[in-house]
Design a protein around this motif. Structure first.
Motif, PDB file in Angstrom:
ATOM      1  N   THR A  25       7.888  22.942   1.397  1.00 45.34           N
ATOM      2  CA  THR A  25       9.109  23.980   2.058  1.00 45.34           C
ATOM      3  C   THR A  25      10.239  23.507   1.801  1.00 45.34           C
ATOM      4  OG1 THR A  25       9.146  22.488   4.163  1.00 45.34           O
ATOM      5  CG2 THR A  25       7.552  24.212   4.065  1.00 45.34           C
ATOM      6  N   LEU A  26      10.473  23.353   0.397  1.00 43.37           N
ATOM      7  CA  LEU A  26      11.713  23.031  -0.207  1.00 43.37           C
ATOM      8  C   LEU A  26      12.705  24.176  -0.520  1.00 43.37           C
ATOM      9  CD1 LEU A  26      10.539  19.959  -2.544  1.00 43.37           C
ATOM     10  CD2 LEU A  26      11.733  19.609  -0.772  1.00 43.37           C
ATOM     11  N   TYR A  27      13.837  24.212  -0.585  1.00 42.97           N
ATOM     12  CA  TYR A  27      14.973  25.135  -1.066  1.00 42.97           C
ATOM     13  C   TYR A  27      14.433  25.347  -2.539  1.00 42.97           C
ATOM     14  CZ  TYR A  27      18.663  27.852  -2.795  1.00 42.97           C
ATOM     15  OH  TYR A  27      19.509  28.780  -3.139  1.00 42.97           O
ATOM     16  N   THR A  28      14.244  24.259  -3.357  1.00 43.30           N
ATOM     17  CA  THR A  28      13.823  24.501  -4.764  1.00 43.30           C
ATOM     18  C   THR A  28      12.866  23.370  -5.216  1.00 43.30           C
ATOM     19  OG1 THR A  28      14.333  24.702  -7.078  1.00 43.30           O
ATOM     20  CG2 THR A  28      15.781  23.572  -5.798  1.00 43.30           C
ATOM     21  N   MET A  29      11.727  23.371  -5.791  1.00 43.50           N
ATOM     22  CA  MET A  29      11.069  22.190  -6.276  1.00 43.50           C
ATOM     23  C   MET A  29      11.324  21.788  -7.517  1.00 43.50           C
ATOM     24  SD  MET A  29       6.652  21.875  -5.607  1.00 43.50           S
ATOM     25  CE  MET A  29       6.269  22.269  -7.374  1.00 43.50           C
ATOM     26  N   LYS A  30      12.245  22.694  -8.345  1.00 46.40           N
ATOM     27  CA  LYS A  30      12.528  22.582  -9.518  1.00 46.40           C
ATOM     28  C   LYS A  30      12.973  21.109 -10.105  1.00 46.40           C
ATOM     29  CE  LYS A  30      13.329  27.332 -10.811  1.00 46.40           C
ATOM     30  NZ  LYS A  30      14.230  28.429 -11.130  1.00 46.40           N
ATOM     31  N   THR A  31      13.700  20.522  -9.264  1.00 44.76           N
ATOM     32  CA  THR A  31      14.474  19.201  -9.263  1.00 44.76           C
ATOM     33  C   THR A  31      13.684  18.143  -9.062  1.00 44.76           C
ATOM     34  OG1 THR A  31      15.585  19.230  -7.506  1.00 44.76           O
ATOM     35  CG2 THR A  31      16.632  20.244  -9.164  1.00 44.76           C
ATOM     36  N   TYR A  32      12.612  18.264  -8.443  1.00 42.90           N
ATOM     37  CA  TYR A  32      11.575  17.277  -8.137  1.00 42.90           C
ATOM     38  C   TYR A  32      10.482  16.880  -8.987  1.00 42.90           C
ATOM     39  CZ  TYR A  32      13.485  17.337  -3.287  1.00 42.90           C
ATOM     40  OH  TYR A  32      14.367  17.399  -2.221  1.00 42.90           O
ATOM     41  N   ASP A  33      10.262  15.493  -8.937  1.00 42.77           N
ATOM     42  CA  ASP A  33       9.259  14.806  -9.586  1.00 42.77           C
ATOM     43  C   ASP A  33       8.064  14.786  -8.540  1.00 42.77           C
ATOM     44  OD1 ASP A  33      11.240  12.548 -11.509  1.00 42.77           O
ATOM     45  OD2 ASP A  33      10.684  14.355 -11.941  1.00 42.77           O
ATOM     46  N   MET A  34       6.867  15.485  -9.106  1.00 43.32           N
ATOM     47  CA  MET A  34       5.828  15.599  -7.942  1.00 43.32           C
ATOM     48  C   MET A  34       4.881  14.625  -8.582  1.00 43.32           C
ATOM     49  SD  MET A  34       7.338  17.590  -5.812  1.00 43.32           S
ATOM     50  CE  MET A  34       5.981  17.775  -4.793  1.00 43.32           C
ATOM     51  N   SER A  35       4.042  14.186  -7.325  1.00 43.61           N
ATOM     52  CA  SER A  35       2.914  13.087  -7.762  1.00 43.61           C
ATOM     53  C   SER A  35       1.769  13.179  -6.695  1.00 43.61           C
ATOM     54  CB  SER A  35       3.315  11.492  -7.661  1.00 43.61           C
ATOM     55  OG  SER A  35       3.933  11.134  -6.990  1.00 43.61           O
ATOM     56  N   TRP A  36       0.737  12.550  -7.017  1.00 38.03           N
ATOM     57  CA  TRP A  36      -0.468  12.478  -6.128  1.00 38.03           C
ATOM     58  C   TRP A  36      -0.568  11.065  -5.899  1.00 38.03           C
ATOM     59  CZ3 TRP A  36      -2.478  16.058  -2.885  1.00 38.03           C
ATOM     60  CH2 TRP A  36      -2.279  17.406  -3.165  1.00 38.03           C
ATOM     61  N   TYR A  37      -0.907  10.568  -4.619  1.00 36.94           N
ATOM     62  CA  TYR A  37      -1.149   9.032  -4.673  1.00 36.94           C
ATOM     63  C   TYR A  37      -2.581   9.323  -3.750  1.00 36.94           C
ATOM     64  CZ  TYR A  37       3.142   7.076  -5.605  1.00 36.94           C
ATOM     65  OH  TYR A  37       4.230   6.691  -6.505  1.00 36.94           O
ATOM     66  N   ARG A  71       1.875  22.154 -11.569  1.00 36.24           N
ATOM     67  CA  ARG A  71       2.933  22.405 -10.803  1.00 36.24           C
ATOM     68  C   ARG A  71       3.448  24.194 -11.113  1.00 36.24           C
ATOM     69  NH1 ARG A  71       7.682  18.796 -11.142  1.00 36.24           N
ATOM     70  NH2 ARG A  71       8.879  20.247  -9.935  1.00 36.24           N
ATOM     71  N   ASP A  72       3.632  24.689  -9.996  1.00 39.28           N
ATOM     72  CA  ASP A  72       4.110  26.040  -9.980  1.00 39.28           C
ATOM     73  C   ASP A  72       5.524  26.219  -9.236  1.00 39.28           C
ATOM     74  OD1 ASP A  72       4.799  28.934  -9.725  1.00 39.28           O
ATOM     75  OD2 ASP A  72       2.755  29.535  -9.563  1.00 39.28           O
ATOM     76  N   ASP A  73       6.657  25.993  -9.908  1.00 38.98           N
ATOM     77  CA  ASP A  73       7.874  25.859  -9.161  1.00 38.98           C
ATOM     78  C   ASP A  73       8.331  27.215  -8.184  1.00 38.98           C
ATOM     79  OD1 ASP A  73       9.646  23.744 -11.621  1.00 38.98           O
ATOM     80  OD2 ASP A  73       8.275  23.340  -9.881  1.00 38.98           O
ATOM     81  N   ALA A  74       7.783  28.370  -8.816  1.00 40.14           N
ATOM     82  CA  ALA A  74       8.124  29.536  -8.347  1.00 40.14           C
ATOM     83  C   ALA A  74       7.252  29.639  -6.801  1.00 40.14           C
ATOM     84  CB  ALA A  74       7.767  30.689  -9.124  1.00 40.14           C
ATOM     85  N   LYS A  75       6.268  29.071  -6.809  1.00 37.07           N
ATOM     86  CA  LYS A  75       5.422  29.201  -5.607  1.00 37.07           C
ATOM     87  C   LYS A  75       5.772  27.760  -4.750  1.00 37.07           C
ATOM     88  CE  LYS A  75       1.505  32.286  -7.023  1.00 37.07           C
ATOM     89  NZ  LYS A  75       0.233  32.285  -7.481  1.00 37.07           N
ATOM     90  N   LYS A  76       6.361  26.787  -5.407  1.00 34.57           N
ATOM     91  CA  LYS A  76       6.644  25.403  -4.628  1.00 34.57           C
ATOM     92  C   LYS A  76       5.278  24.970  -4.540  1.00 34.57           C
ATOM     93  CE  LYS A  76      11.009  27.411  -2.723  1.00 34.57           C
ATOM     94  NZ  LYS A  76      11.665  27.695  -1.533  1.00 34.57           N
ATOM     95  N   THR A  77       4.700  24.813  -5.260  1.00 35.72           N
ATOM     96  CA  THR A  77       3.027  24.187  -5.148  1.00 35.72           C
ATOM     97  C   THR A  77       2.798  23.176  -6.144  1.00 35.72           C
ATOM     98  OG1 THR A  77       1.914  25.886  -6.054  1.00 35.72           O
ATOM     99  CG2 THR A  77       2.317  25.992  -3.644  1.00 35.72           C
ATOM    100  N   VAL A  78       2.063  22.333  -5.936  1.00 34.50           N
ATOM    101  CA  VAL A  78       1.567  21.392  -7.038  1.00 34.50           C
ATOM    102  C   VAL A  78       0.116  20.870  -6.616  1.00 34.50           C
ATOM    103  CG1 VAL A  78       2.195  19.094  -5.617  1.00 34.50           C
ATOM    104  CG2 VAL A  78       2.056  19.158  -8.224  1.00 34.50           C
ATOM    105  N   ALA A  79      -0.816  21.137  -7.796  1.00 31.89           N
ATOM    106  CA  ALA A  79      -2.150  20.896  -7.676  1.00 31.89           C
ATOM    107  C   ALA A  79      -2.645  19.998  -8.192  1.00 31.89           C
ATOM    108  CB  ALA A  79      -2.821  22.386  -8.033  1.00 31.89           C
ATOM    109  N   LEU A  80      -3.976  19.559  -7.725  1.00 28.43           N
ATOM    110  CA  LEU A  80      -4.693  18.487  -8.521  1.00 28.43           C
ATOM    111  C   LEU A  80      -6.228  18.805  -8.411  1.00 28.43           C
ATOM    112  CD1 LEU A  80      -4.376  15.351  -9.651  1.00 28.43           C
ATOM    113  CD2 LEU A  80      -5.524  14.378  -7.457  1.00 28.43           C
ATOM    114  N   GLN A  81      -6.302  19.291  -9.708  1.00 28.85           N
ATOM    115  CA  GLN A  81      -7.772  19.748 -10.131  1.00 28.85           C
ATOM    116  C   GLN A  81      -8.749  18.321 -10.370  1.00 28.85           C
ATOM    117  OE1 GLN A  81      -9.386  22.692 -10.285  1.00 28.85           O
ATOM    118  NE2 GLN A  81     -11.379  21.528 -10.285  1.00 28.85           N
TER     119      GLN A  81
END
Length: 115
Positions: A25-37, A71-81
């Motif tokens: 629920t970010l205004y934009t995810m484009k500037t974020y580095d995303m990760s899974w732990y 990642r899908d910045d438009a949908k503000k989601t990050v996935a881990l397959q």
């Protein structure tokens, strides 16, 4: 209030697959580095996979060739397959987002690999 909400965890047999998703629920995810732990019982939390704002990815050796982060910045989601799952992949999986504006964690989703 910024939130990262994970979903997609569950029980799967060895060799099976799961797809985790993290919605931000970010205004934009484009500037974020995303990760899974992930954190297994009685173990420290470890970095599993990361994808930076340019789309560059990195993985811990134990999951290379089996897990894929996207990642899908438009949908503000990050996935881990996660494919070819092993019992040692059992853990609570957390999503993390970092930018110059803040650092956020999700609440975690349980993944259990067992026959």
């Amino acid at each position: 209030q910024v939130q990262l909400v994970e979903s997609g965890g569950g029980l799967v047999q060895p060799g099976g697959s799961l797809r985790l998703s993290c919605a931000a629920t970010l205004y934009t995810m484009k500037t974020y580095d995303m990760s899974w732990y992930r954190q297994a019982p009685e173990k420290e939390r470890e970095l599993v996979a990361s994808i930076n704002s340019d789309g560059n990815t990195d993985y811990v050796d134990s999951v290379k060739g089996r897990f894929t982060i996207s990642r899908d910045d438009a949908k503000k989601t990050v996935a881990l397959q996660m494919d070819s799952l092993k019992p040692e992949d059992t853990a609570v999986y957390y999503c993390k987002g970092v930018s110059p504006y803040g650092l956020y964690w999700g609440q975690g989703t349980q993944v259990t690999v067992s026959s």
